[in-house]
Motif scaffolding. Structure first.
Motif, short mmCIF file in Angstrom:
data_model
loop_
_atom_site.label_atom_id
_atom_site.label_comp_id
_atom_site.label_asym_id
_atom_site.label_seq_id
_atom_site.Cartn_x
_atom_site.Cartn_y
_atom_site.Cartn_z
N MET A 12 -15.18 16.36 54.56
CA MET A 12 -16.23 17.25 54.06
C MET A 12 -16.36 17.18 52.55
O MET A 12 -17.47 17.19 52.01
CB MET A 12 -15.93 18.70 54.47
N SER A 33 -3.99 14.15 46.61
CA SER A 33 -3.71 12.73 46.89
C SER A 33 -4.70 11.84 46.14
O SER A 33 -5.91 11.91 46.36
CB SER A 33 -3.83 12.50 48.40
N GLU A 91 -7.79 22.88 56.72
CA GLU A 91 -8.01 24.21 57.35
C GLU A 91 -6.67 24.88 57.66
O GLU A 91 -6.12 24.74 58.76
CB GLU A 91 -8.86 24.01 58.63
N LYS A 96 -5.22 27.96 51.84
CA LYS A 96 -6.46 28.46 51.22
C LYS A 96 -6.18 29.70 50.38
O LYS A 96 -6.74 29.86 49.29
CB LYS A 96 -7.52 28.72 52.28
N ILE A 99 -4.75 28.50 47.12
CA ILE A 99 -5.77 27.87 46.27
C ILE A 99 -6.66 28.93 45.61
O ILE A 99 -6.95 28.87 44.42
CB ILE A 99 -6.62 26.87 47.10
N SER A 118 -14.11 26.56 58.26
CA SER A 118 -14.85 26.61 59.52
C SER A 118 -14.61 27.91 60.26
O SER A 118 -15.33 28.22 61.21
CB SER A 118 -14.39 25.48 60.44
N ASN A 142 -21.16 18.45 59.07
CA ASN A 142 -20.74 17.05 58.95
C ASN A 142 -21.71 16.13 59.71
O ASN A 142 -21.96 16.41 60.88
CB ASN A 142 -19.31 16.98 59.55
N ILE A 234 -15.45 15.50 64.11
CA ILE A 234 -15.00 16.65 63.31
C ILE A 234 -13.55 16.45 62.88
O ILE A 234 -13.16 16.78 61.76
CB ILE A 234 -15.12 17.96 64.15
N ASP A 237 -7.55 17.72 64.59
CA ASP A 237 -6.72 18.70 63.89
C ASP A 237 -7.56 19.88 63.42
O ASP A 237 -7.14 21.05 63.52
CB ASP A 237 -5.97 18.04 62.71
N1 NAD Z 1 -14.49 18.08 59.68
C1 NAD Z 1 -15.59 18.77 59.90
O1 NAD Z 1 -16.48 18.35 60.67
C2 NAD Z 1 -15.80 20.09 59.21
C3 NAD Z 1 -17.08 20.68 59.26
C4 NAD Z 1 -17.31 21.87 58.56
C5 NAD Z 1 -16.27 22.45 57.84
N2 NAD Z 1 -15.02 21.87 57.82
C6 NAD Z 1 -13.97 22.52 57.01
O2 NAD Z 1 -13.87 21.81 55.77
C7 NAD Z 1 -12.52 21.87 55.29
C8 NAD Z 1 -12.01 20.46 55.08
O3 NAD Z 1 -12.04 19.78 56.32
P1 NAD Z 1 -12.02 18.18 56.39
O4 NAD Z 1 -12.43 17.83 57.77
O5 NAD Z 1 -12.72 17.61 55.21
O6 NAD Z 1 -10.43 17.92 56.24
P2 NAD Z 1 -9.67 16.56 55.88
O7 NAD Z 1 -8.35 16.64 56.55
O8 NAD Z 1 -10.55 15.39 56.11
O9 NAD Z 1 -9.47 16.68 54.27
C9 NAD Z 1 -8.72 17.68 53.65
C10 NAD Z 1 -8.39 17.23 52.24
O10 NAD Z 1 -7.78 18.34 51.54
C11 NAD Z 1 -6.78 17.81 50.71
N3 NAD Z 1 -5.86 18.87 50.29
C12 NAD Z 1 -4.85 19.45 50.98
N4 NAD Z 1 -4.23 20.37 50.21
C13 NAD Z 1 -4.89 20.40 49.01
C14 NAD Z 1 -4.73 21.13 47.80
N5 NAD Z 1 -3.77 22.05 47.66
N6 NAD Z 1 -5.57 20.88 46.77
C15 NAD Z 1 -6.54 19.93 46.88
N7 NAD Z 1 -6.74 19.20 48.01
C16 NAD Z 1 -5.92 19.43 49.05
C17 NAD Z 1 -6.13 16.72 51.55
O11 NAD Z 1 -5.37 15.81 50.76
C18 NAD Z 1 -7.37 16.06 52.19
O12 NAD Z 1 -7.88 15.02 51.38
C19 NAD Z 1 -11.73 22.67 56.33
O13 NAD Z 1 -11.68 24.01 55.91
C20 NAD Z 1 -12.56 22.51 57.59
O14 NAD Z 1 -12.39 23.57 58.49
C21 NAD Z 1 -14.76 20.70 58.48
#
Ligand code: NAD
Length: 296
Positions: A12, A33, A91, A96, A99, A118, A142, A234, A237
């Motif tokens: 995202m 990372s 998530e 969160k 942060i 989410s 997404n 999505i 996890d």
């Molecule tokens: N995947 C989807 O389709 C989708 C859709 C809508 C919303 N979301 C939400 O968006 C958020 C991110 O989901 P995603 O699918 O992109 O996850 P992802 O696992 O692809 O990416 C998460 C990223 O966060 C980073 N991270 C972890 N701890 C951190 C920190 N302390 N500081 C900075 N970065 C950190 C990780 O290194 C990773 O790069 C979640 O809250 C999820 O629920 C996801």
């Protein structure tokens, strides 16, 4: 709004950064990372190339968009002078909350702190800050550069001013915002996740195979993609975390994640991002093949 910080460079985070940068906002992406930051920029560049090839943008616009983005693993540097932070990290409630506590300590008092969560309560996240009126959900879909919807979620104390700012900003990004109230899973995932979970139970009970289940929903319900393919898209996890938040939040067994979903996440089969989910993506994300273990 001039400078936007995105926390998290995953599925995202890269899409949200792309969308703001294309509209000429200055964007900083922060991740723990460095590898994920580099992958995010490579993904944005590849997606922009695709837009150039389809003549949706010019190559000059691609260059300008990339110039608007910088990346860092230094949290303080990344959020300094930001007008808006959009958090899109993993998530996980504890993560969160930490942060947002840190953001509240570092950001200017007027900075709006948005989360792309989410499912996690906006009110709970806001409660760790001293700016509860400026904490809000900005839930992109997404893939972000393509999907029109932004679910704008008000916590108990989110102000009208913050809500109006985020609604207006979403429109400036060519999105269509819908305002909703704070409840586990909000609207989108409250309805979507039980369907995905039920599709996984249906597979687990061998009512049909992966392609069969997805085909029924595509052809029978006119869904653009089947629920198992969507779950891979999505991230399994992410689906599991959302279901766990809804299961606990509503204290209702109907949101209990299926054992197969839990097993696949434990095995690291997270969908497209790991190359293996209900489908096998070892040939690339667009060339799915039914994973061997689910073939009849
Ligand atoms: N995947 C989807 O389709 C989708 C859709 C809508 C919303 N979301 C939400 O968006 C958020 C991110 O989901 P995603 O699918 O992109 O996850 P992802 O696992 O692809 O990416 C998460 C990223 O966060 C980073 N991270 C972890 N701890 C951190 C920190 N302390 N500081 C900075 N970065 C950190 C990780 O290194 C990773 O790069 C979640 O809250 C999820 O629920 C996801």
């Amino acid at each position: 709004m001039k400078k936007i910080t995105i926390i998290g460079a995953g599925t995202m985070g890269n899409g949200i950064a792309h969308t703001f940068a294309q509209k000429d906002f200055k964007v900083s992406i922060v991740d723990i990372s460095d590898d994920n930051l580099q992958k995010a920029v490579a993904t944005i560049s590849k997606n922009l190339d695709r837009m150039v090839a389809k003549e949706k943008i010019t190559s000059e616009e691609k260059i300008k968009t990339l110039k608007n983005i910088d990346t860092t693993t230094d949290f303080n540097q990344g959020v300094a002078n930001s007008d808006l932070v959009v958090e899109a990290a993993t998530e996980n409630v504890e993560l969160k909350l930490k942060i947002f506590k840190d953001l509240d300590g570092i950001c200017k008092p007027e900075t709006i702190l948005a989360t792309n969560t989410s499912s996690i309560s906006i009110t709970q996240i806001a409660n760790v800050t001293n700016r509860k009126d400026k904490v809000i959900g900005m839930h992109f879909m997404n893939p972000v550069p393509i999907m029109k919807l932004v679910e704008v979620i008000r916590g108990k104390q989110t102000s009208d001013e913050s809500t109006n700012t985020i609604m207006q900003l979403s429109k400036e990004l060519n999105k269509i915002p819908v305002e909703v109230n704070d409840a586990p899973g909000f609207v989108a995932n409250r309805i979507l996740m039980p369907m995905i979970n039920e599709a996984i139970y249906t597979l687990e009970e061998n009512v049909s195979d992966v392609e069969g289940i997805d085909t029924v929903m595509i052809l029978g319900m006119s869904h653009p993609m089947g629920p198992l393919h969507l779950a891979d898209f999505i991230g399994l996890d992410v689906c599991l975390s959302i279901l766990q938040v809804m299961h606990e939040g509503f204290n209702d067994e109907k949101y209990k994640p299926s054992p197969l979903l839990i097993k696949m996440v434990k095995n690291g089969e997270l969908g497209i991002k790991t190359g293996q989910g209900f489908y096998d993506y070892s040939d690339g994300p667009r060339n799915k093949r039914v994973a061997d273990q689910f073939k009849k």
